[in-house]
Write a protein that holds these residues in place. Structure first.
Motif, PDB file in Angstrom:
ATOM      1  N   LEU B 258       0.827  -1.216   0.000  1.00  0.00           N
ATOM      2  CA  LEU B 258       0.000   0.000   0.000  1.00  0.00           C
ATOM      3  C   LEU B 258       0.853   1.255   0.000  1.00  0.00           C
ATOM      4  N   SER B 259       1.967   1.242   0.756  1.00  0.00           N
ATOM      5  CA  SER B 259       2.713   2.495   0.875  1.00  0.00           C
ATOM      6  C   SER B 259       3.705   2.675  -0.269  1.00  0.00           C
ATOM      7  N   GLU B 260       4.160   1.569  -0.913  1.00  0.00           N
ATOM      8  CA  GLU B 260       5.200   1.725  -1.921  1.00  0.00           C
ATOM      9  C   GLU B 260       4.709   1.502  -3.348  1.00  0.00           C
ATOM     10  N   TYR B 261       3.759   0.607  -3.529  1.00  0.00           N
ATOM     11  CA  TYR B 261       3.400   0.226  -4.894  1.00  0.00           C
ATOM     12  C   TYR B 261       2.039   0.756  -5.329  1.00  0.00           C
ATOM     13  N   ALA B 262       1.071   0.732  -4.394  1.00  0.00           N
ATOM     14  CA  ALA B 262      -0.315   0.937  -4.798  1.00  0.00           C
ATOM     15  C   ALA B 262      -0.533   2.337  -5.336  1.00  0.00           C
ATOM     16  N   SER B 263      -1.435   2.415  -6.313  1.00  0.00           N
ATOM     17  CA  SER B 263      -1.802   3.722  -6.847  1.00  0.00           C
ATOM     18  C   SER B 263      -2.744   4.401  -5.847  1.00  0.00           C
ATOM     19  N   ARG B 264      -2.971   5.670  -6.084  1.00  0.00           N
ATOM     20  CA  ARG B 264      -3.828   6.449  -5.206  1.00  0.00           C
ATOM     21  C   ARG B 264      -5.230   5.823  -5.098  1.00  0.00           C
ATOM     22  N   ALA B 353       6.822   7.247   7.470  1.00  0.00           N
ATOM     23  CA  ALA B 353       7.663   8.184   8.211  1.00  0.00           C
ATOM     24  C   ALA B 353       9.121   8.127   7.761  1.00  0.00           C
ATOM     25  N   VAL B 354       9.489   7.079   6.994  1.00  0.00           N
ATOM     26  CA  VAL B 354      10.867   7.016   6.488  1.00  0.00           C
ATOM     27  C   VAL B 354      11.022   8.112   5.438  1.00  0.00           C
ATOM     28  N   PRO B 355      12.072   8.951   5.561  1.00  0.00           N
ATOM     29  CA  PRO B 355      12.189  10.101   4.658  1.00  0.00           C
ATOM     30  C   PRO B 355      12.308   9.674   3.197  1.00  0.00           C
ATOM     31  N   GLN B 356      11.715  10.450   2.334  1.00  0.00           N
ATOM     32  CA  GLN B 356      11.731  10.172   0.894  1.00  0.00           C
ATOM     33  C   GLN B 356      13.165  10.142   0.367  1.00  0.00           C
ATOM     34  N   SER B 357      14.054  10.907   1.000  1.00  0.00           N
ATOM     35  CA  SER B 357      15.434  11.010   0.494  1.00  0.00           C
ATOM     36  C   SER B 357      16.122   9.646   0.501  1.00  0.00           C
ATOM     37  N   ASP B 360      14.897   7.927  -2.613  1.00  0.00           N
ATOM     38  CA  ASP B 360      15.472   8.552  -3.798  1.00  0.00           C
ATOM     39  C   ASP B 360      16.928   8.155  -3.965  1.00  0.00           C
ATOM     40  N   GLY B 361      17.658   8.123  -2.864  1.00  0.00           N
ATOM     41  CA  GLY B 361      19.065   7.746  -2.918  1.00  0.00           C
ATOM     42  C   GLY B 361      19.220   6.342  -3.470  1.00  0.00           C
ATOM     43  N   SER B 362      18.389   5.444  -2.979  1.00  0.00           N
ATOM     44  CA  SER B 362      18.481   4.062  -3.403  1.00  0.00           C
ATOM     45  C   SER B 362      18.125   3.901  -4.874  1.00  0.00           C
ATOM     46  N   PHE B 363      17.059   4.581  -5.301  1.00  0.00           N
ATOM     47  CA  PHE B 363      16.679   4.512  -6.720  1.00  0.00           C
ATOM     48  C   PHE B 363      17.784   5.076  -7.592  1.00  0.00           C
ATOM     49  N   ALA B 364      18.427   6.132  -7.139  1.00  0.00           N
ATOM     50  CA  ALA B 364      19.482   6.771  -7.923  1.00  0.00           C
ATOM     51  C   ALA B 364      20.655   5.828  -8.121  1.00  0.00           C
ATOM     52  N   MET B 365      20.849   4.921  -7.180  1.00  0.00           N
ATOM     53  CA  MET B 365      21.925   3.951  -7.309  1.00  0.00           C
ATOM     54  C   MET B 365      21.513   2.781  -8.186  1.00  0.00           C
ATOM     55  N   GLY B 366      20.317   2.839  -8.734  1.00  0.00           N
ATOM     56  CA  GLY B 366      19.887   1.801  -9.665  1.00  0.00           C
ATOM     57  C   GLY B 366      19.166   0.639  -9.032  1.00  0.00           C
ATOM     58  N   ALA B 367      18.795   0.755  -7.755  1.00  0.00           N
ATOM     59  CA  ALA B 367      18.102  -0.355  -7.094  1.00  0.00           C
ATOM     60  C   ALA B 367      16.658  -0.412  -7.579  1.00  0.00           C
ATOM     61  N   THR B 368      16.116  -1.619  -7.649  1.00  0.00           N
ATOM     62  CA  THR B 368      14.699  -1.742  -7.965  1.00  0.00           C
ATOM     63  C   THR B 368      13.900  -1.402  -6.708  1.00  0.00           C
ATOM     64  N   ARG B 375      16.344  -3.552   1.366  1.00  0.00           N
ATOM     65  CA  ARG B 375      17.681  -3.212   1.865  1.00  0.00           C
ATOM     66  C   ARG B 375      17.749  -1.832   2.497  1.00  0.00           C
ATOM     67  N   VAL B 376      16.773  -0.969   2.199  1.00  0.00           N
ATOM     68  CA  VAL B 376      16.840   0.390   2.748  1.00  0.00           C
ATOM     69  C   VAL B 376      15.686   0.673   3.706  1.00  0.00           C
ATOM     70  N   LEU B 377      14.444   0.484   3.172  1.00  0.00           N
ATOM     71  CA  LEU B 377      13.285   0.861   3.991  1.00  0.00           C
ATOM     72  C   LEU B 377      13.154  -0.011   5.231  1.00  0.00           C
ATOM     73  N   LEU B 378      13.168  -1.333   5.018  1.00  0.00           N
ATOM     74  CA  LEU B 378      12.928  -2.208   6.159  1.00  0.00           C
ATOM     75  C   LEU B 378      13.989  -2.060   7.247  1.00  0.00           C
ATOM     76  N   PRO B 379      15.284  -2.032   6.895  1.00  0.00           N
ATOM     77  CA  PRO B 379      16.269  -1.800   7.967  1.00  0.00           C
ATOM     78  C   PRO B 379      16.038  -0.472   8.679  1.00  0.00           C
ATOM     79  N   ALA B 380      15.679   0.558   7.891  1.00  0.00           N
ATOM     80  CA  ALA B 380      15.464   1.862   8.513  1.00  0.00           C
ATOM     81  C   ALA B 380      14.239   1.846   9.405  1.00  0.00           C
ATOM     82  N   ALA B 381      13.213   1.076   8.982  1.00  0.00           N
ATOM     83  CA  ALA B 381      11.956   1.091   9.732  1.00  0.00           C
ATOM     84  C   ALA B 381      11.891  -0.035  10.759  1.00  0.00           C
ATOM     85  N   LEU B 382      12.941  -0.847  10.837  1.00  0.00           N
ATOM     86  CA  LEU B 382      12.878  -2.053  11.651  1.00  0.00           C
ATOM     87  C   LEU B 382      12.454  -1.820  13.099  1.00  0.00           C
ATOM     88  N   PRO B 383      13.075  -0.842  13.782  1.00  0.00           N
ATOM     89  CA  PRO B 383      12.647  -0.645  15.179  1.00  0.00           C
ATOM     90  C   PRO B 383      11.169  -0.310  15.284  1.00  0.00           C
TER      91      PRO B 383
END
Lengths: 434, 476
Positions: B258-264, B353-357, B360-368, B375-383
């Motif tokens: 819902l938060s990453e893929y779903a359309s409005r 609540a995880v910052p958009q930056s 964006d950083g991860s996408f810029a590095m070519g990650a899907t 690798r980015v959101l879940l570790p950041a949001a883990l706690p």
């Protein structure tokens, strides 16, 4: 150069690397698609659960909304109807015997046939007949058609929920009774119609007479007490915490406390109610006043949290403008901030009331598990509530209560949907985006 | 009775307001008043209503225990020497006789004579308390009103004083939260303490046998009662684990979608539907578990069992063929469904609540997207997610209706999801909804269980909130 092969790298090695890269990319994209499908499957699973839940409840409950009535002509035999005390006469036996006679069936010595016939009529027959005799004593000696509900099992058979194929010893109706019901239906004396009893009666031990009205009124009385206590207290607490509270240790304690109370299991509130309101204060058991107090304490934290977020949404410029015009802090809050936050506050209040309406566990502990017939009218008398009625009916052994449980759930859900819709409409219409 | 007092008090308050306002108007003539007449009226009203309400609240809280004290104090020896529950029954009957109803029991000679005497005395005590309390409330109102009248002068700062009262009232509203917590702790601790006097706390927390039935008569056949709560704790943990196995993956994955893929539009459809799932009362889930999920699972396992019977797995087949509706799996699975929207909406908030930056950083590095999530959101949001799951665990432990309606009563010490287990909440409901015998270890044990439940959920909530809080501050 169409092929992106740098010159300084050996052609074959470069091609191998590119292939690896391409293969890796393919794998990564496949992973991506798979992950997306995991998410879709998870949502689909949740939606399927919701659909099954709703469909099952409607499927089990819709049959309770109609019921069958039989019209039996009863000859009010002067020898057997007591004019002075009609309630004492055995109208059921009278009707059953006459029905057998009409069909030319001989009752056996033990009265087995008439007993079986009697079991097809609801015990309501007695009250309908007694009322009629009490009102018009001239019916004695005449034949009057009485329209009475069929008994719960007979009703289930006509709804197709009891099958003839089931072995006789596994159902409550005998083959003979089923044949009689078929005959009644063929004669056209059985009619099906909307089950008004479900909405106009209180609880009853007989499923065909049991209704939700008593529980609906009980729940309404209880919610009234809850709203009268919880809304002023909750709004007051939120206003103090958001607008007045000094930043100190005490405020911190209160804030942490409210957050923790919101997550205390509801059954613990039931224990509190039992120990404090019933055992200590000796308030009447299972009464709306006790239920309302317990639900109010339970709803308080969520109400405070909702009200605080509504107050937070009012921009500080409103407060500053009022203060600049010379209003006192209290005047600012009560004449400007609170009215502007009112839609949000009311939304929160309605949603927490809807939540309180569906809460069951604390009610069981304060005694709302016992059978309460009739419709309550006072806040200090034992009552039933809609969710506890569902619990009681679910535990009942009569099969006809199962469909009525589902019907009561539908009634409860309808009330909750109405309240939630009201909250959504309120939010849409009056909420201001600053 | 209390309604009459409230009516009188409302009338007195209205009179105080109108009178105070009028008086303030008259006394303000020629002077330069600090406050407006209405504010003086409000001040008078508060001084009439507040003391009287205080008296009435104190009365409603303390009248019943006071009445019991007074009744017990003046009672003759024949009654005082009775056993505890006999004495309670006697007083209950005396109360009934006092109200003109027949007594429930037949009392023998010395007691039978005391019954009407005691009944009269109880009626007298009750009347005295009622009339005395009401008179005290009205007296307090009148005294308060008289005081307020003396304060109506042009120079009185009535507005500030009224605001002071409002401030105090609002503070009391907030303090109710703390009082509720104290009330919960006090009521649970008081009865738990009495329980632990009968059953040592060590036996309760670590005993492996739970059968709270105690013989009521000495000669009755039956167990003497065992209060080892370990089977209940294990049963609770088992059902909670099953529920989390259902709720955690489904809730988390749907939140991610819902938060990453779903359309409005998808969000606009799915989110309200999930809210409906969250709003369904637990008694409805209980009904669903008992009459739909239980039978389906039972038939499913029974069929497998019948299929396996006679084969190489005959033993397993025999076992599966006899699986019952009330297995732990039924309650656990349905509880899991109940928790899906809870886990989903909490995780959704945390992912948002995880910052958009970071994305964006991860996408810029070519990650899907999925790589970004994993690798980015879940570790950041883990706690935050751990906190959300802890809150879900605490709800699963405290959930009552589903387990009461769909789990069994047999306190089996097992980790097998196909066996019947019972939980702490089921036992509390069972112990307190049947025929209760006051002061028996059986009834009191419910409070011991309640205290344990309260403590465990409290600790879980505090930890969860702490984790979520620190996590939020990290990105704010």
């Amino acid at each position: 150069m169409t092929d992106a092969t740098p010159d300084h790298i050996d052609g074959a090695a470069a091609k191998g690397r590119l292939d690896r890269l391409r293969a890796g990319l393919k794998r990564r994209h496949a992973k991506e698609t798979r992950f997306k499908w995991y998410g879709r499957l998870a949502i689909a699973a949740a939606m399927i659960f919701l659909a099954i839940l709703m469909v099952r409840i409607v499927a089990q409950g819709h049959t309770a909304f109609y019921t069958h009535t039989v019209t039996v002509p009863v000859y009010m035999d002067p020898a057997r109807v007591d004019r002075a005390y009609p309630q004492g006469s055995n109208f059921e036996q009278l009707a059953a015997e006459q029905q057998l006679k009409r069909w030319g069936i001989q009752d056996d010595a033990a009265g087995d046939a008439s007993r079986q016939m009697k079991a097809l009529f609801s015990s309501e027959l007695k009250f309908v007949a007694a009322d009629l005799v009490a009102k018009r004593s001239d019916v004695i000696g005449e034949t009057v058609p009485l329209a009475v509900p069929l008994s719960d099992e007979a009703d289930l058979y006509l709804k197709g929920e009891i099958s003839k194929e089931t072995p006789e010893d596994q159902r409550r109706l005998t083959d003979q009774q089923l044949a009689w019901l078929d005959r009644m239906q063929a004669e056209g004396v059985v009619g099906s119609h909307f089950n008004t009893a479900l909405f106009t009666n209180g609880d009853s031990t007989q499923p065909e007479l049991a209704g939700v009205l008593g529980a609906v009124v009980g729940s309404a009385l209880m919610l009234m007490v809850t709203a009268l206590i919880a809304i002023p207290l909750g709004v007051g607490a939120a206003v103090w915490l958001e607008e007045f509270a000094p930043k100190n240790k005490l405020t911190d304690i209160i804030e942490v406390n409210i957050n923790n109370l919101a997550a205390v299991p509801s059954i613990v509130y039931g224990l509190l109610g039992l120990a404090l309101f019933i055992n200590w204060m000796h308030l009447p058991r299972a009464s709306p006043i006790v239920g309302g107090l317990v639900l109010a304490l339970m709803a308080l934290p969520t109400l405070v949290i909702a009200t605080r977020s509504a107050l937070k949404a009012v921009p500080p410029s409103i407060r500053e403008a009022a203060l600049a015009m010379g209003a006192s802090k209290t005047q600012t809050v009560f004449s400007h901030v609170l009215p502007l936050a009112m839609p949000g506050v009311m939304t929160g209040a309605i949603i927490s009331m809807a939540h309180a309406l569906g809460e069951t566990a604390p009610l069981l502990l304060i005694g709302m598990v016992s059978f309460v017939p009739g419709v309550p009218h006072a806040i200090d008398q034992p009552v039933g509530a809609l969710p506890s009625l569902i619990y009681i009916w679910e535990n009942a052994s009569e099969r006809a209560f199962h469909e009525r449980t589902a019907a009561a759930i539908i009634v409860l859900l309808v009330f909750m949907i109405i309240m939630n819709t009201a909250a959504i409409i309120l939010r849409r219409r009056f909420e201001r985006r600053w | 009775m209390i309604w009459i007092y409230l009516l009188i008090l409302t009338a007195l308050s209205a009179a105080a307001f109108l009178g105070g306002r009028e008086l303030a108007r008259r006394r303000a003539v020629g002077a330069h008043p600090h406050s407006r007449p209405g504010q003086h009226g409000a001040y008078a009203l508060i001084w009439v209503a507040a003391p009287a309400l205080l008296v009435l609240i104190l009365l409603s809280v303390f009248a019943a225990p006071l009445e019991r004290q007074l009744t017990a104090a003046g009672t003759p020896d024949v009654v005082a020497e009775l056993e505890h529950f006999r004495r309670d029954a006697f007083f209950a009957d005396a109360h009934r006789v006092g109200r003109g109803e027949p007594a429930l029991q037949i009392w023998e000679r010395p007691l039978a004579e005391q019954l009407p005497v005691e009944a009269r005395r109880m009626v007298r005590i009750e009347r005295t308390l009622q009339w005395g309390g009401g008179a005290a409330a009205i007296l307090a109102a009148i005294l308060g009103g008289l005081f307020a009248l003396t304060q109506i002068k042009p120079q009185t700062r009535a507005r500030n004083r009224v605001e002071g009262w409002i401030y105090g009232a609002l503070f009391i509203c907030s303090a109710i939260a703390v009082l509720t917590t104290l009330g919960i702790i006090a009521s649970l601790a008081f009865d738990s303490f009495r329980f632990f006097q009968k059953v040592p706390i060590f036996d309760f927390l670590f005993g492996a046998q739970w059968s709270p039935q105690i013989a009521i008569r000495a000669d009755q056949v039956g167990s003497t009662g065992a209060f080892g709560a370990v089977p209940l704790f294990v049963g609770t943990m088992l059902i909670m684990s099953i529920a989390m196995c259902v709720a955690a993956p489904i809730g988390l994955l749907s939140a991610i979608y819902l938060s990453e893929y779903a359309s409005r539009t998808t969000r606009a459809v799915i989110k309200p539907l999930l809210e409906i799932l969250a709003g369904v009362p637990t008694v409805v889930y209980g009904f669903f578990a008992a009459l739909t999920v239980g039978p389906i699972l039972r038939v499913f396992f029974n069929e497998i069992g019948l299929f396996l019977m006679g084969g190489p797995l005959d033993g397993l087949g025999q076992y599966l063929a006899l699986v019952q509706n009330q297995m732990a799996l039924t309650a656990g699975a349905v509880m899991g469904i109940m928790l899906i929207p809870f886990v989903s909406s909490l995780s959704d908030d945390i992912l948002n609540a995880v910052p958009q930056s970071l994305r964006d950083g991860s996408f810029a590095m070519g990650a899907t997207k999925s790589e970004t999530v994993k690798r980015v959101l879940l570790p950041a949001a883990l706690p935050g997610i751990a906190g959300a799951l802890l809150l879900a665990v605490s709800r699963a432990i405290g959930e009552t209706m589903i387990v009461t309606m769909a789990a069994g009563l047999a306190a089996n010490l097992t980790f097998n999801p196909l066996d019947t287990v019972t939980t702490v909440t089921v036992q509390i409901v069972t112990l307190l909804t049947g025929d209760q015998e006051f002061n028996s270890a059986k009834t009191l044990s419910a409070f011991g269980l309640g205290l344990t439940l309260f403590m465990v959920t409290l600790v879980l909530n505090i930890i969860a909130h702490r984790i979520v809080q620190t996590y939020r501050e990290q990105y704010d």
